[in-house]
Design a protein around this motif. Structure first.
Motif, PDB file in Angstrom:
ATOM      1  N   ARG A  27       0.663  -1.490  -0.032  1.00  0.00           N
ATOM      2  CA  ARG A  27       0.030   0.189  -0.082  1.00  0.00           C
ATOM      3  C   ARG A  27       0.726   1.312   0.113  1.00  0.00           C
ATOM      4  NH1 ARG A  27      -3.852  -0.778   4.885  1.00  0.00           N
ATOM      5  NH2 ARG A  27      -2.382  -2.657   5.694  1.00  0.00           N
ATOM      6  N   LEU A  28       0.556   2.175  -0.544  1.00  0.00           N
ATOM      7  CA  LEU A  28       1.363   3.640  -0.734  1.00  0.00           C
ATOM      8  C   LEU A  28       0.681   4.307   0.214  1.00  0.00           C
ATOM      9  CD1 LEU A  28       1.131   4.569  -4.727  1.00  0.00           C
ATOM     10  CD2 LEU A  28       2.987   3.650  -3.444  1.00  0.00           C
ATOM     11  N   SER A  29       1.895   5.263   0.839  1.00  0.00           N
ATOM     12  CA  SER A  29       1.403   6.072   1.903  1.00  0.00           C
ATOM     13  C   SER A  29       0.688   7.196   1.280  1.00  0.00           C
ATOM     14  CB  SER A  29       2.758   6.425   2.548  1.00  0.00           C
ATOM     15  OG  SER A  29       3.341   7.610   1.803  1.00  0.00           O
ATOM     16  N   ALA A  30      -0.054   8.176   1.900  1.00  0.00           N
ATOM     17  CA  ALA A  30      -0.690   9.241   1.675  1.00  0.00           C
ATOM     18  C   ALA A  30       0.123  10.166   1.126  1.00  0.00           C
ATOM     19  CB  ALA A  30      -1.567   9.770   2.689  1.00  0.00           C
ATOM     20  N   ASN A  31       1.354  10.462   1.487  1.00  0.00           N
ATOM     21  CA  ASN A  31       2.109  11.343   0.611  1.00  0.00           C
ATOM     22  C   ASN A  31       2.895  10.947  -0.616  1.00  0.00           C
ATOM     23  OD1 ASN A  31       1.604  12.865   3.018  1.00  0.00           O
ATOM     24  ND2 ASN A  31       3.501  12.615   3.818  1.00  0.00           N
ATOM     25  N   ALA A  32       3.045   9.835  -1.016  1.00  0.00           N
ATOM     26  CA  ALA A  32       3.457   9.027  -1.964  1.00  0.00           C
ATOM     27  C   ALA A  32       2.836   9.433  -3.607  1.00  0.00           C
ATOM     28  CB  ALA A  32       3.826   7.501  -1.846  1.00  0.00           C
ATOM     29  N   THR A  33       3.484   9.730  -4.331  1.00  0.00           N
ATOM     30  CA  THR A  33       2.810   9.805  -5.801  1.00  0.00           C
ATOM     31  C   THR A  33       3.132   8.344  -6.483  1.00  0.00           C
ATOM     32  OG1 THR A  33       3.596  11.987  -6.109  1.00  0.00           O
ATOM     33  CG2 THR A  33       3.296  11.017  -8.150  1.00  0.00           C
ATOM     34  N   PRO A  34       2.029   7.965  -7.086  1.00  0.00           N
ATOM     35  CA  PRO A  34       2.195   6.712  -7.915  1.00  0.00           C
ATOM     36  C   PRO A  34       2.955   6.842  -8.968  1.00  0.00           C
ATOM     37  CG  PRO A  34      -0.190   7.343  -7.125  1.00  0.00           C
ATOM     38  CD  PRO A  34       0.638   8.576  -6.665  1.00  0.00           C
ATOM     39  N   ILE A  35       3.746   5.906  -9.054  1.00  0.00           N
ATOM     40  CA  ILE A  35       4.932   6.007  -9.972  1.00  0.00           C
ATOM     41  C   ILE A  35       4.174   6.035 -11.384  1.00  0.00           C
ATOM     42  CG2 ILE A  35       6.679   4.670 -11.368  1.00  0.00           C
ATOM     43  CD1 ILE A  35       7.724   3.696  -8.699  1.00  0.00           C
ATOM     44  N   LYS A  36       2.937   5.642 -11.807  1.00  0.00           N
ATOM     45  CA  LYS A  36       2.276   5.703 -13.064  1.00  0.00           C
ATOM     46  C   LYS A  36       1.765   7.181 -13.383  1.00  0.00           C
ATOM     47  CE  LYS A  36      -2.462   4.727 -11.887  1.00  0.00           C
ATOM     48  NZ  LYS A  36      -3.552   4.051 -12.105  1.00  0.00           N
ATOM     49  N   GLN A  37       1.901   7.983 -12.065  1.00  0.00           N
ATOM     50  CA  GLN A  37       1.440   9.401 -12.640  1.00  0.00           C
ATOM     51  C   GLN A  37       2.580  10.292 -12.742  1.00  0.00           C
ATOM     52  OE1 GLN A  37      -0.911  10.687  -9.275  1.00  0.00           O
ATOM     53  NE2 GLN A  37      -2.431   9.145  -9.537  1.00  0.00           N
ATOM     54  N   ILE A  38       3.903   9.824 -12.626  1.00  0.00           N
ATOM     55  CA  ILE A  38       4.929  10.648 -12.873  1.00  0.00           C
ATOM     56  C   ILE A  38       5.079  10.805 -14.421  1.00  0.00           C
ATOM     57  CG2 ILE A  38       7.605  10.926 -12.059  1.00  0.00           C
ATOM     58  CD1 ILE A  38       6.985   9.468  -9.868  1.00  0.00           C
ATOM     59  N   GLN A  39       5.405  11.926 -14.764  1.00  0.00           N
ATOM     60  CA  GLN A  39       5.613  12.060 -16.510  1.00  0.00           C
ATOM     61  C   GLN A  39       6.867  13.085 -16.546  1.00  0.00           C
ATOM     62  OE1 GLN A  39       2.169  13.571 -18.134  1.00  0.00           O
ATOM     63  NE2 GLN A  39       0.945  12.237 -17.153  1.00  0.00           N
ATOM     64  N   LYS A  40       7.309  13.057 -17.794  1.00  0.00           N
ATOM     65  CA  LYS A  40       8.374  13.931 -18.283  1.00  0.00           C
ATOM     66  C   LYS A  40       8.207  15.342 -17.806  1.00  0.00           C
ATOM     67  CE  LYS A  40      10.516  15.386 -22.511  1.00  0.00           C
ATOM     68  NZ  LYS A  40      10.486  15.014 -24.048  1.00  0.00           N
ATOM     69  N   PRO A  41       9.116  15.914 -16.902  1.00  0.00           N
ATOM     70  CA  PRO A  41       8.994  17.290 -16.369  1.00  0.00           C
ATOM     71  C   PRO A  41       9.180  18.336 -17.525  1.00  0.00           C
ATOM     72  CG  PRO A  41      11.166  16.463 -16.103  1.00  0.00           C
ATOM     73  CD  PRO A  41      10.308  15.204 -16.794  1.00  0.00           C
ATOM     74  N   GLN A  42       8.421  19.393 -17.226  1.00  0.00           N
ATOM     75  CA  GLN A  42       8.434  20.338 -18.283  1.00  0.00           C
ATOM     76  C   GLN A  42       9.619  21.379 -17.805  1.00  0.00           C
ATOM     77  OE1 GLN A  42       6.641  20.752 -20.909  1.00  0.00           O
ATOM     78  NE2 GLN A  42       5.764  18.895 -20.376  1.00  0.00           N
ATOM     79  N   SER A  43       9.800  21.236 -16.216  1.00  0.00           N
ATOM     80  CA  SER A  43      11.066  21.957 -15.653  1.00  0.00           C
ATOM     81  C   SER A  43      11.928  20.937 -14.898  1.00  0.00           C
ATOM     82  CB  SER A  43      10.638  23.283 -14.910  1.00  0.00           C
ATOM     83  OG  SER A  43      10.080  22.632 -13.838  1.00  0.00           O
ATOM     84  N   GLN A  44      13.084  21.516 -14.432  1.00  0.00           N
ATOM     85  CA  GLN A  44      13.536  20.368 -13.435  1.00  0.00           C
ATOM     86  C   GLN A  44      13.330  20.561 -11.974  1.00  0.00           C
ATOM     87  OE1 GLN A  44      15.606  18.002 -14.460  1.00  0.00           O
ATOM     88  NE2 GLN A  44      15.045  18.508 -16.637  1.00  0.00           N
ATOM     89  N   GLU A  45      12.279  21.369 -11.852  1.00  0.00           N
ATOM     90  CA  GLU A  45      12.227  21.677 -10.399  1.00  0.00           C
ATOM     91  C   GLU A  45      10.771  20.784  -9.725  1.00  0.00           C
ATOM     92  OE1 GLU A  45      13.999  23.465  -8.533  1.00  0.00           O
ATOM     93  OE2 GLU A  45      15.137  23.597 -10.619  1.00  0.00           O
ATOM     94  N   VAL A  46      10.284  19.612 -10.196  1.00  0.00           N
ATOM     95  CA  VAL A  46       9.303  19.069  -9.878  1.00  0.00           C
ATOM     96  C   VAL A  46      10.043  18.028  -8.975  1.00  0.00           C
ATOM     97  CG1 VAL A  46       7.512  17.261 -10.706  1.00  0.00           C
ATOM     98  CG2 VAL A  46       7.944  19.183 -12.125  1.00  0.00           C
ATOM     99  N   THR A  47       9.432  17.986  -7.661  1.00  0.00           N
ATOM    100  CA  THR A  47       9.929  16.911  -6.616  1.00  0.00           C
ATOM    101  C   THR A  47       8.647  16.343  -6.203  1.00  0.00           C
ATOM    102  OG1 THR A  47      11.566  18.768  -6.107  1.00  0.00           O
ATOM    103  CG2 THR A  47      10.771  16.857  -4.218  1.00  0.00           C
ATOM    104  N   VAL A  48       9.044  15.069  -5.958  1.00  0.00           N
ATOM    105  CA  VAL A  48       7.975  14.029  -5.634  1.00  0.00           C
ATOM    106  C   VAL A  48       8.451  12.917  -4.755  1.00  0.00           C
ATOM    107  CG1 VAL A  48       6.952  13.993  -7.608  1.00  0.00           C
ATOM    108  CG2 VAL A  48       8.425  12.223  -7.416  1.00  0.00           C
ATOM    109  N   TYR A  49       7.530  12.389  -3.684  1.00  0.00           N
ATOM    110  CA  TYR A  49       7.942  11.223  -2.833  1.00  0.00           C
ATOM    111  C   TYR A  49       7.459  10.238  -3.580  1.00  0.00           C
ATOM    112  CZ  TYR A  49       8.962  14.645   0.956  1.00  0.00           C
ATOM    113  OH  TYR A  49       9.387  15.448   1.454  1.00  0.00           O
TER     114      TYR A  49
END
Length: 110
Positions: free
Chosen positions: A22-44
């Motif tokens: 189970r993913l924690s509430a703060n974690a971003t599901p990997i399938k939702q991570i996409q090519k960034p428009q900038s280098q400043e996108v930070t995820v858990y």
């Protein structure tokens, strides 16, 4: 090429490994991570280590959270295959052009 496909800082979860995962509430599901428009996108992200690739002074870990897989570059060298971990990192993209096509991949960098 593995050097280019990985990234992120992490800390391990030393608790019990629940089943199913189970993913924690703060974690971003990997399938939702996409090519960034900038280098400043930070995820858990949170997931299990599936592969490890040693790098110079770092490690690359392939992480699977049940929704997808992503490579993570980390300073940590103590994670093992099958271990659950949480990572915080910047979303990066490395272009790999071959025969006129882009085979690039998204990864996390610490």
């Amino acid at each position: 090429m593995i050097l280019l496909l990985c990234g992120c800082g992490s800390w391990t979860n030393t608790g019990l490994n629940p089943s199913p995962f189970r993913l924690s509430a703060n974690a971003t599901p990997i399938k939702q991570i996409q090519k960034p428009q900038s280098q400043e996108v930070t995820v858990y992200i949170q997931g299990k280590v599936e592969k490890i690739a040693p790098l110079m002074q770092r490690r690359a870990y392939q992480i699977n959270d049940g929704t997808g897989k992503i490579w993570v570059i980390s300073q940590q060298k103590n994670l093992q295959i099958g271990q659950e971990a949480v990572f915080k990192g910047k979303v990066k993209y490395q272009s790999i052009p071959l025969a006129g096509q882009d085979y690039g991949e998204v990864y996390l960098a610490e």
